[in-house]
Design a protein around this motif. Sequence first.
Motif, mmCIF file in Angstrom:
data_model
loop_
_atom_site.group_PDB
_atom_site.id
_atom_site.type_symbol
_atom_site.label_atom_id
_atom_site.label_comp_id
_atom_site.label_asym_id
_atom_site.label_seq_id
_atom_site.Cartn_x
_atom_site.Cartn_y
_atom_site.Cartn_z
ATOM 1 N N ASP A 12 7.942 4.996 2.082
ATOM 2 C CA ASP A 12 6.618 4.743 2.682
ATOM 3 C C ASP A 12 5.590 4.270 1.767
ATOM 4 O O ASP A 12 5.083 3.233 2.144
ATOM 5 N N ALA A 15 6.613 0.856 0.789
ATOM 6 C CA ALA A 15 6.139 -0.120 1.886
ATOM 7 C C ALA A 15 4.591 -0.489 2.127
ATOM 8 O O ALA A 15 4.209 -1.718 2.032
ATOM 9 N N ARG A 16 3.883 0.529 1.444
ATOM 10 C CA ARG A 16 2.425 0.445 1.772
ATOM 11 C C ARG A 16 2.039 -0.352 0.431
ATOM 12 O O ARG A 16 1.228 -1.311 0.709
ATOM 13 N N TRP A 19 3.104 -3.842 1.073
ATOM 14 C CA TRP A 19 2.301 -4.455 2.244
ATOM 15 C C TRP A 19 0.924 -4.946 1.724
ATOM 16 O O TRP A 19 0.489 -6.378 1.634
ATOM 17 N N VAL A 23 1.341 -8.993 1.684
ATOM 18 C CA VAL A 23 0.604 -9.348 2.856
ATOM 19 C C VAL A 23 -0.918 -9.494 2.712
ATOM 20 O O VAL A 23 -1.580 -10.320 3.113
ATOM 21 N N GLY A 53 14.876 -3.789 -0.076
ATOM 22 C CA GLY A 53 14.913 -5.018 0.851
ATOM 23 C C GLY A 53 13.775 -4.764 2.007
ATOM 24 O O GLY A 53 14.093 -5.366 3.161
ATOM 25 N N LEU A 54 12.821 -4.051 1.749
ATOM 26 C CA LEU A 54 11.807 -4.051 2.660
ATOM 27 C C LEU A 54 11.045 -5.102 2.973
ATOM 28 O O LEU A 54 10.480 -5.740 3.900
ATOM 29 N N VAL A 55 11.039 -6.147 1.820
ATOM 30 C CA VAL A 55 10.150 -7.221 1.945
ATOM 31 C C VAL A 55 10.917 -8.427 2.200
ATOM 32 O O VAL A 55 12.116 -8.652 1.494
ATOM 33 N N LYS A 56 10.734 -9.086 3.286
ATOM 34 C CA LYS A 56 11.430 -10.449 3.797
ATOM 35 C C LYS A 56 10.538 -11.662 3.428
ATOM 36 O O LYS A 56 9.792 -11.591 4.278
ATOM 37 N N LEU B 59 7.406 -7.110 6.244
ATOM 38 C CA LEU B 59 7.773 -5.935 5.616
ATOM 39 C C LEU B 59 8.546 -5.103 6.793
ATOM 40 O O LEU B 59 8.193 -4.875 7.757
ATOM 41 N N ILE B 63 5.501 1.440 8.416
ATOM 42 C CA ILE B 63 4.310 1.489 7.866
ATOM 43 C C ILE B 63 3.584 0.168 8.089
ATOM 44 O O ILE B 63 2.319 0.301 7.982
ATOM 45 N N LEU B 67 -0.404 -0.415 8.724
ATOM 46 C CA LEU B 67 -1.464 -0.922 7.800
ATOM 47 C C LEU B 67 -2.014 -2.367 8.500
ATOM 48 O O LEU B 67 -2.933 -2.679 8.594
ATOM 49 N N ASP B 68 -1.270 -2.953 9.276
ATOM 50 C CA ASP B 68 -1.663 -4.215 10.167
ATOM 51 C C ASP B 68 -2.873 -3.532 11.196
ATOM 52 O O ASP B 68 -3.797 -4.258 11.297
ATOM 53 N N ASP B 71 -5.848 -2.919 9.407
ATOM 54 C CA ASP B 71 -6.504 -4.067 9.190
ATOM 55 C C ASP B 71 -7.496 -4.614 10.340
ATOM 56 O O ASP B 71 -8.430 -4.952 10.328
ATOM 57 N N GLU B 83 -7.400 4.149 8.353
ATOM 58 C CA GLU B 83 -6.108 4.568 7.957
ATOM 59 C C GLU B 83 -5.247 4.908 9.314
ATOM 60 O O GLU B 83 -5.768 5.813 10.144
ATOM 61 N N VAL B 84 -3.987 4.298 9.509
ATOM 62 C CA VAL B 84 -3.517 4.554 10.719
ATOM 63 C C VAL B 84 -2.080 5.031 10.198
ATOM 64 O O VAL B 84 -1.369 4.653 9.178
#
Lengths: 316, 316
Positions: A12, A15-16, A19, A23, A53-56, B59, B63, B67-68, B71, B83-84
């Motif tokens: 998690d 991923a955060r 992101w 992103v 592999g979370l980032v595509k 991603l 999560i 985050l999206d 934002d 914070e979600v």
Amino acid sequence: MSKPEVTTSRLDDAARAGWLYYVAGNTQDEIAAKLGISRQSAQRMVSLAVSEGLVKVRLDHPIAHCLDLADRLKKRFHLNMVEVVPTDPGSSSTTLGVADAAADEMTRWLKSETPIIMGIGTGRTLKAAIELLSPIECPQHKVVSLTGNIAPDSSAAFYNVIFNIADKIKARSFPMPLPVIASSPEERELLHAQAMIRPVLELSAQANVAFLGIGDLEDDAPLFVDGFISRDELLALRRAGAVCEIVGRAFNREGIPIEGLTNDRVASARIPSRDTATVIAIAKGAKKMPGIAAAIKGNLINGLITDEQTAEALLR
Amino acid sequence: MSKPEVTTSRLDDAARAGWLYYVAGNTQDEIAAKLGISRQSAQRMVSLAVSEGLVKVRLDHPIAHCLDLADRLKKRFHLNMVEVVPTDPGSSSTTLGVADAAADEMTRWLKSETPIIMGIGTGRTLKAAIELLSPIECPQHKVVSLTGNIAPDSSAAFYNVIFNIADKIKARSFPMPLPVIASSPEERELLHAQAMIRPVLELSAQANVAFLGIGDLEDDAPLFVDGFISRDELLALRRAGAVCEIVGRAFNREGIPIEGLTNDRVASARIPSRDTATVIAIAKGAKKMPGIAAAIKGNLINGLITDEQTAEALLR
DNA sequence: TGGTTGTGTGAGTATTTGCCCATAAGACAA
DNA sequence: TTGTCTTATGGGCAAATACTCACACAACCA
């Protein structure tokens, strides 16, 4: 190879971090500040997100040359679907790029609301592609293996990917609990007549789309390296004119199956017909050139995912 | 907005460079060598690919969606901090997840070396959050309660959490030894004028950060269930348009305090100003939706900790 | 013709990032 | 409890990357 065993909460965080990095465009320092960790840890998080592999990353641009090649291949060989990915001149990987493209193409099919039946071949390229597939839930579809999943030593065939894909997409899967190559033609018939196997074979004949790898028959042919056929059998196939192997079955340069030899014992399903299914081969590289050409000539496939260099070579 | 007017072939090159960079993982130096251009140009190509939107990063993790949403909430409602947390579809708990996130956020503030003043509201969510807070020593900070801590039956108000948090973090704490709701407006004035209380009120006005729960005013409103107001008072508040309660004070759907009624007797401190403090509400769930929306509309808060479902509903 | 403007280039430089290593923190068996 | 092993952390540094600037060159216009 043991799994690094990454706990969920760690992922998690990764991923955060990923992101925020990819992103939101933060630097690792900013991420570190926001997450209350050191820059080094932030860096580790980001690279973990990548390695897990979370980032595509996807490039939304039909690179003109590739498109052009794809178009010409389509016209020349009467194919329905061709995807050409750029060649990385320095890399010798046989899966880089095409695996991504294959995963994307699979995703396109899987997004369909109406249920489809997807046939799945075997091989390194396919395995790589499925590893890259993003998980999506599609219980409406069925995935059917075209090859047996038992290796000669009775272990699960490593490059049989039916379980991997079923796991990713939560579709009903139909493996073939068979050896890839039976010990005799008679055994094959016996196996195929089993109540457990027959429905799978019937299903595979109804596939709407199939993804196939193409195996070469050089000295390090996957079929031989993985222990499915002996060196003598490999040489015999070559002498008989075989240039490639699809779902274990060997074909000559015209795409005609070799008569006799191991082909009589291959327990795989028939390759779905191009009339009723989109049959997509995924292959690139000089080694596979004869195989790709054969598959095209023999009308075994009507779709192809390859790379720039191979595409160019095919057009010559 | 003027179009930069980039020619197609240039974009192709950019796409190619971007592909080599992001998909094949080359460095800019390698790209430069492969494409026969200078490293600076390769860098420009890559960044062009990014700025032209050719490169899409996604991603594959729950999560990412959170985050999206965070934002979008931030942008839409001009909040400083959102914070979600993922909604656990199986659980109906009103504190799960958000409490953890709140505890984390508190920890981030408490880690600060420079002394801060933290205002603390009341409620079940906040209590759960503080229970989850890991003990850290921060004698440099001050924690001030925004509500009285005496229940109508003269016992300690159960959901007043100032002692719990002070205990955990070893900071100086400032409780308000008052009833939550005085018996009359006059009594409130009298209480607030006390020498013991005045400094606490002043301190609360200087808070750098405040954590608040949002209470609904449905039939099982916490304020009523805990015996602070009678059923008739609850109904009167609802008739007057109240949709939520923060530190005991009732607000209508526009985030405007209800005139008269129990509000005249609420002995809580004023909610710290969003100009000088980060005022964070912690709430999730359908029941609290009107309250959260009101708090945002009335500019009562500039921070929010909520869950996925609630965030999505707020954005609609 | 000469100026002007826009675009692209390379050099130089500041920032950011990846990775190694020493060390701290935690896990666990004796 | 102690010692030992594993795992995580932060410092430091070299590599990689982003940014700024000055300049070259071509197109355009008066």
